[in-house]
Write an enzyme that holds these catalytic residues in place. Sequence first.
Site, mmCIF file in Angstrom:
data_model
loop_
_atom_site.group_PDB
_atom_site.id
_atom_site.type_symbol
_atom_site.label_atom_id
_atom_site.label_comp_id
_atom_site.label_asym_id
_atom_site.label_seq_id
_atom_site.Cartn_x
_atom_site.Cartn_y
_atom_site.Cartn_z
ATOM 1 N N HIS A 216 39.004 -3.726 5.132
ATOM 2 C CA HIS A 216 39.573 -3.258 3.868
ATOM 3 C C HIS A 216 39.314 -4.244 2.731
ATOM 4 C CE1 HIS A 216 41.606 0.341 5.360
ATOM 5 N NE2 HIS A 216 41.835 -0.364 6.459
ATOM 6 N N LYS A 247 33.959 2.256 4.198
ATOM 7 C CA LYS A 247 35.005 2.206 3.174
ATOM 8 C C LYS A 247 34.355 1.839 1.844
ATOM 9 C CE LYS A 247 38.907 1.644 6.316
ATOM 10 N NZ LYS A 247 38.210 2.014 7.562
ATOM 11 N N THR A 362 51.817 5.299 12.326
ATOM 12 C CA THR A 362 50.965 4.454 11.502
ATOM 13 C C THR A 362 51.780 3.353 10.832
ATOM 14 O OG1 THR A 362 49.539 6.368 11.104
ATOM 15 C CG2 THR A 362 49.242 4.467 9.674
#
Length: 404
Positions: A216, A247, A362
Amino acid sequence: MDYEAFFTEKLDALKAENNYRVFAELERKMGQFPKAAHHGKDDRSHVTVWCSNDYLGMGQHPDVLNAMHTAIDQCGAGAGGTRNISGTNIHHVALERELADLHRKEDALLFTSGYVSNWASLSTLASRMPGCVIFSDELNHASMIEGMRHSKAKVVRFAHNDVEDLDRKLGEYDRGLPKIVAFESVYSMDGDIAPIEEICDIADKHGAMTYLDEVHAVGLYGARGGGVSEERGLCDRLTLIEGTLGKAFGVHGGYITGSTAMCDFIRSFASGFIFTTALPPAVAAGAAASIRHLKASDKERMMQRDRVATLRRKLDAVGIRHMMNPSHIVPVLVGDPAICKRITDELLERFDIYVQPINYPTVPKGTERLRITPSPLHSDADIDHLVGSLTTIWKECGLLKNAA
């Protein structure tokens, strides 16, 4: 056993807990990101996507698309099988060179996804080093956890981003024992960032390898998009840096970087690499083009940061609570799965805004949220529409009682 009844019972339980996942049928439109067609509503409906991990919109960048078109014309559609059987395509080799250079490492190794790169690399390293112990941040991604489980190595969890806890737990083991400290740079649900230098100091003190997941962060941080480790000048301190191409780079695939010997070791022993069909050459070519562009261009990163700051400022102005962090991820807290699902349904049906609800497992129960990821291509009008829509729904749900 009544298999169908079993499946239905478990699915019904998910639905009763408001944790059942519903996928929106969206069609990304080239040249219109972050807009997408919503086929679940009607074929003419368009929505604005606010939760894409194509963080910089590189999935539609002309350099990326041109590279992919050229590679398709040159090489065809697929890779033809595993690299072990069908050979290594020139685009795989070129991409691995770009990745090694990006992280200032000797070598790199491609995988079919970030999930597979974590699973295969951690499981191979820990299972092949006798007596290896993994020290895992308690909020590590499922792909890392699966790799650790598959390795059958001993796993010691340390408190999230807590270097004192890590130091204490590493100190309980002999310095000469093989050890891996596994952690992430940017944690995708809260958006917080690890104290990478301090973790490296502790790992060095106890003779441990460092395994950093930058999925990320790659493309988004550092002068050339090498991640938080590049931004902080720490690439050389890390044994292995893992990342994704799916990503910020806008394509698909995963990878690891490190020493030539370590990458070759994983290449030679990881079943998740050996027995998996290689990335299509066009995907590799597109990823390499994306990396080259972001190594040279800071425009996308700077614009994204402006969009994040603008959204946060406007959320503050209307009193909508969001988690503060130093990253590009804007978690808007709700705290209830049913309300979280209601909010996202209302956003989609009434306001043509797509945000996926983030519920258990999550995130922990009671911390349900919207995970918003502004991109360089979200306009001021897009931000105003999002904040206005959230304000309306927040009032209707009683979450903004003190609003004017």
